[in-house]
Design a protein around this motif. Structure first.
Motif, PDB file in Angstrom:
ATOM      1  N   SER A   1       3.306   9.326   3.477  1.00  0.00           N
ATOM      2  CA  SER A   1       3.255   9.811   2.094  1.00  0.00           C
ATOM      3  C   SER A   1       3.099  11.324   2.097  1.00  0.00           C
ATOM      4  CB  SER A   1       2.101   9.150   1.328  1.00  0.00           C
ATOM      5  OG  SER A   1       2.278   7.748   1.262  1.00  0.00           O
ATOM      6  N   ARG A   2       3.462  11.924   0.962  1.00  0.00           N
ATOM      7  CA  ARG A   2       3.489  13.383   0.850  1.00  0.00           C
ATOM      8  C   ARG A   2       2.891  13.801  -0.492  1.00  0.00           C
ATOM      9  NH1 ARG A   2       7.605  11.235   3.390  1.00  0.00           N
ATOM     10  NH2 ARG A   2       8.560  12.307   5.174  1.00  0.00           N
ATOM     11  N   HIS A   3       2.058  14.837  -0.446  1.00  0.00           N
ATOM     12  CA  HIS A   3       1.461  15.360  -1.677  1.00  0.00           C
ATOM     13  C   HIS A   3       1.889  16.803  -1.886  1.00  0.00           C
ATOM     14  CE1 HIS A   3      -1.251  11.923  -2.267  1.00  0.00           C
ATOM     15  NE2 HIS A   3      -1.427  11.933  -0.963  1.00  0.00           N
TER      16      HIS A   3
ATOM     17  N   CYS B   1       6.770   5.382  -4.162  1.00  0.00           N
ATOM     18  CA  CYS B   1       6.264   6.615  -4.745  1.00  0.00           C
ATOM     19  C   CYS B   1       5.884   7.525  -3.572  1.00  0.00           C
ATOM     20  CB  CYS B   1       5.050   6.298  -5.614  1.00  0.00           C
ATOM     21  SG  CYS B   1       4.223   7.767  -6.227  1.00  0.00           S
ATOM     22  N   ASP B   2       6.437   8.741  -3.547  1.00  0.00           N
ATOM     23  CA  ASP B   2       6.243   9.655  -2.409  1.00  0.00           C
ATOM     24  C   ASP B   2       4.788   9.841  -2.011  1.00  0.00           C
ATOM     25  OD1 ASP B   2       8.933  10.104  -2.482  1.00  0.00           O
ATOM     26  OD2 ASP B   2       8.802  12.262  -2.922  1.00  0.00           O
ATOM     27  N   ASP B   3       3.939   9.938  -3.034  1.00  0.00           N
ATOM     28  CA  ASP B   3       2.551  10.291  -2.761  1.00  0.00           C
ATOM     29  C   ASP B   3       1.655   9.079  -2.521  1.00  0.00           C
ATOM     30  OD1 ASP B   3       1.300   9.443  -5.442  1.00  0.00           O
ATOM     31  OD2 ASP B   3       2.887  10.784  -6.105  1.00  0.00           O
ATOM     32  N   GLY B   4       2.245   7.880  -2.615  1.00  0.00           N
ATOM     33  CA  GLY B   4       1.478   6.683  -2.292  1.00  0.00           C
ATOM     34  C   GLY B   4       0.693   6.084  -3.451  1.00  0.00           C
TER      35      GLY B   4
ATOM     36  N   ALA C   1       0.836  -1.204   0.000  1.00  0.00           N
ATOM     37  CA  ALA C   1       0.000   0.000   0.000  1.00  0.00           C
ATOM     38  C   ALA C   1       0.869   1.251   0.000  1.00  0.00           C
ATOM     39  CB  ALA C   1      -0.928  -0.004   1.215  1.00  0.00           C
ATOM     40  N   GLU C   2       0.276   2.371  -0.391  1.00  0.00           N
ATOM     41  CA  GLU C   2       0.948   3.676  -0.387  1.00  0.00           C
ATOM     42  C   GLU C   2       2.186   3.714  -1.285  1.00  0.00           C
ATOM     43  OE1 GLU C   2      -0.030   6.610   0.870  1.00  0.00           O
ATOM     44  OE2 GLU C   2      -1.898   5.779   1.629  1.00  0.00           O
TER      45      GLU C   2
ATOM     46  N   ARG D   1      -7.616  12.683  -2.705  1.00  0.00           N
ATOM     47  CA  ARG D   1      -7.619  12.778  -1.239  1.00  0.00           C
ATOM     48  C   ARG D   1      -6.859  14.005  -0.771  1.00  0.00           C
ATOM     49  NH1 ARG D   1      -3.439   7.967   0.944  1.00  0.00           N
ATOM     50  NH2 ARG D   1      -1.561   8.851  -0.015  1.00  0.00           N
TER      51      ARG D   1
END
Lengths: 337, 337
Positions: free
Chosen positions: B17-19, A278-281, A259-260, B284
């Motif tokens: 995680s980061r957006h 992947c940074d953003d999940g 996940a993420e 999200r």
């Protein structure tokens, strides 16, 4: 600063969205083959490490005691789609150990795959714990408890002997301390620890080669990887990325999503382990990253062509016309000569 | 370089995680109230601009000619969940204009909302074009064609007089040229043009205030916003972010999501327009961003408390226990004093 953009999402000729991330490719001795972004920042590996978490299940003798083969071991490492075959096998595993489905402590959820969810909605009033994407792992956990005489109740909790064994296996394989301040709770209720991608990649190289493992651990790791590569449907499900990659690989690549936006993988013949986030999940981006890295590492091989294509999926509109696609960024595209 | 991290996803105490993203808040005269990240890079606004794309539907007199009220106008601006009320109203709109459901050129898809999809799977053999999240917009397009005597066939195509009118409205409202090299095809088959967030934010401030518009355009814009705020269920659906925010706002805020992490919004009483995009396309995160920005702009108001809470959603595991959550990053948290 921050991690580089590794995947671009195109609409027409315009880059519409961008996914950043970090990727580590290591051999079992800690030699770096590829390093992109910050591979020392701890990340939760989530379900990408289920194959490592399955070591106690095989090493304890539980898998043999209950007569399990490749399918059951693959399911113990899976994040399955909750298709009927997955749920049925998870329950059958518990039955062999004299346990009922009420022993599951993973919770229930509908499938995340649209085509499976539609069938579930038409045939089930509610999903059960056996349909949880983690039910195979939990079946493995419960069978291990039954075989070793541990009280199965509370097997998901921090401090239960089963979770102690899982944590010990994770620390041994990755070489990374599992710190309590980097502990979270996974979607299926078990503890998950954040560790660096560097350690995960080296750990998967060790799983693939047995380097530095005691003989019984090396044997169990080899058996687990072989089971997943032999039964890729039981690791994920119809149309899923892991299943498609391992079907194409025909025993030459191991992959597992988490996940993420996490992915771990290995190429046993090259002795390499891969770990990325992947940074953003985003799963869609992690799938492009792992396919592209595998394609580059296998460059010149027929399998690389299939993986190269999987790293460039097409996006269609609601009438099925191509309107864009995903692709590795220039940073990722040129990593391995 | 790159846009700042605006939203963090936590598991336990660890940022998992980061957006990243960019946010523009402008008044109708082009005065900046907030600017985060690159607001000059063109982005596809996708469905976030459906209220602007609905201007020809109202201005042409089509909405009045067929006796439409707030619900129909709201549906023409919607990305709905495909609930039975949404699909039925889209078909009813076509019937008023003497058209059948075969006129839709948007394609069909199952609902993206799990609870709606489950009901659809149990009651439909396949979804129809009326269930497409864009069917309300397409109903508005088709009614406009019928009223103006345009051939409805091909109404989604570049160069059809309906799409010319939509593009002209978009250019007038945003003040941004819609260039052919920045044109893509949207999921529902109509052309979409990438424009800067700066222009979108100012455009939404103008929609809210009518500043610089011809009187009939100002009146149509006011009517469209009022309709959406009066009938938020018809803009999105049960449990959806737009519906919840506009229900809480009780006529004081307009919001509209778009695919790939876009959000546009307006606070008419303050004369402000908001446009944002999450770099990686995550809904999200875009939902956290828009709720937080609105909360900050309405600071001191009771409504701000509700929005502040919506900007900090809790994540639970499969047994319903809290395991983490999303939150605005420090960069976003302190923007408006």
């Amino acid at each position: 600063m921050g991690n580089p953009v590794l995947v671009e999402v195109l609409r027409g000729n315009v880059v519409e969205s961008r996914h950043r991330g970090a990727i580590a490719v290591f051999d079992a001795d800690g030699g770096a083959v590829m390093s992109l972004g910050d591979i020392d920042r701890p990340v939760f590996p989530r379900s990408a490490v289920k194959s490592i978490q399955a070591l106690p299940f095989v090493e304890s003798g539980a898998a043999d005691a209950y007569g399990f083969g490749n399918r059951e071991i693959a399911l113990a490492c899976s994040s399955h789609s909750g298709e009927p075959e997955h749920a049925a096998l998870a329950i059958a595993m518990l039955e062999r150990a004299g346990l009922g489905a009420d022993a599951f402590e993973c919770g229930a959820h509908w499938s995340s795959q649209e085509h499976v969810l539609i069938e579930q909605a038409r045939t089930l009033s509610e999903p059960t714990a056996a349909h949880n994407n983690c039910s195979g792992k939990h079946a493995g956990f419960l069978c291990t408890c039954a075989h070793l005489g541990h009280d199965p109740q509370g097997y998901v909790a921090l401090g239960h002997p089963l979770q102690d064994a899982v944590k010990a296996a994770m620390e041994d394989v990755t070489g990374a301390a599992h710190k309590s301040d980097l502990c979270g709770t996974d979607g299926c209720s078990i503890p998950t620890y954040a560790v660096p991608l560097r350690a995960l990649a080296q750990g998967f190289a060790r799983m693939a080669t047995g380097t530095g493992f005691a003989p019984e651990r090396a044997k169990a790791a080899r058996r687990i990887f072989a089971a997943c590569m032999a039964e890729p449907f039981y690791v994920a499900g119809s149309g899923r990325s892991d299943t498609r990659m391992m079907e194409a690989g025909q025993g030459r690549i191991f992959t597992k999503t988490g996940a993420e936006g996490v992915f771990c993988a290995a190429i046993p013949e090259k002795g390499l382990g891969i770990a990325l986030k992947c940074d953003d999940g985003a799963t869609r981006a992690a799938e492009v990253m792992v396919a592209e890295v595998l394609a580059q590492l296998l460059k010149g091989d027929a399998l690389a062509g299939t993986l190269h294509e999987m790293a460039r999926p097409v996006l269609t509109n609601r009438r099925g016309f191509e309107v864009g696609g995903l692709r590795p960024s220039d940073v990722l595209d040129v990593q391995v000569g």
